[in-house]
Write a protein that holds these residues in place. Structure first.
Motif: not given
Length: 265
Positions: A99-100, A208, A176-177, A122, A125-127, A203, A180
């Motif tokens: 996921p990250f 983003a 990053f996410d 991350l 909530g930061e992408r 992005c 994304l």
């Protein structure tokens, strides 16, 4: 608890963070870099993994990765026959499933204490979280020649046209996410040094926001960048990125207009 059992417990849970290390003929610097990175990740309270992308090396880079111990942090090898750091990072991102995700350079020029801060952001909530040597709180050791410094200044000025508001697109420390990153990597077309600019620009175009954090950065020996050999190529890369993104934007607009005329939202 025995170390082997602890390693089994870490890997039995889903990997939360994967870090990519692009490598081209890095047999000298890679072992020390992997030791640092794995030691750092082993102290995190969740499963992590490392993917080293061998970018058509002609030395022992692939052998080093293939024989690397798989505990406490698993390290696996991915191959990228297309030359260029951008091609290697793209291949690595497309190999991830976590996921990250993130990537850093084999020389570990960026102090790895920043990993925890980037990951925490991350989770909040930061992408996109990237290291910045231009941040007012960054600690940077420079050993660059005046010519290279001038070239870097010119590059940053051009990069800001494509990624407004980002002061340092080239620090080799980006997180990053995962969804994304994989989506944007699939669209990435720049194989060389300027790939970071295209990746971040895509992005941002996708909605983003890029968050820059200060890093401690050391200028490590062994850099393959040469202002004399690479400057013109990088300028051409930036021009191609600008033209490509502009053409894609116009194409998207042409598609949207007929739909609008038919009453689609």
């Amino acid at each position: 608890m025995p170390p082997s059992r602890r390693g089994n417990e870490r890997t039995s849970r889903p990997t939360l963070l994967e870090i990519i290390v692009p490598a081209y003929n890095e047999e000298r610097r890679l072992p020390g870099g992997l030791l640092q990175l794995c030691a750092k990740l082993a102290r995190l309270p969740f499963p992590t993994a490392v993917i080293v992308v061998d970018n058509a090396s002609t030395d022992r880079t692939a052998e080093i990765v293939s024989t690397w111990p798989q505990e406490p942090v698993p390290v696996r090898l991915a191959q990228c026959p297309t030359p260029g750091k951008g091609a290697a990072v793209r291949a690595g991102l497309l190999e991830t499933t976590a996921p990250f995700v993130g990537f850093c350079d084999a020389d570990m020029a960026t102090d790895l204490r920043a990993v925890e801060r980037a990951f925490g952001l991350l989770l909040s909530g930061e992408r996109i979280v990237i290291g910045s040597r231009a941040h007012p709180l960054a600690e940077v050791e420079h050993r660059h020649s005046p010519i290279r410094e001038l070239g870097a200044f010119g590059f940053r000025a051009l990069a800001r046209v494509l990624v407004p508001g980002v002061s340092d697109t080239q620090c080799g420390f980006k997180f990053f996410d995962g969804l994304l990153a994989r989506e944007m990597a699939a669209r990435l077309r720049t194989d060389g040094f300027a790939f970071d600019v295209e990746l971040l620009a895509r992005c941002v175009a996708d909605g983003a926001t890029v968050l820059e954090i200060p890093v401690t950065w050391h200028d490590m020996p062994g850099s393959r960048f040469s202002p004399a050999r690479h400057s013109l190529g990088i300028v051409l890369e930036l021009c191609r990125i600008w033209a490509r993104l502009r053409a894609e934007s116009r194409g998207a607009l042409r598609v949207k207009q007929p739909l609008d005329s038919l009453g689609y939202p």
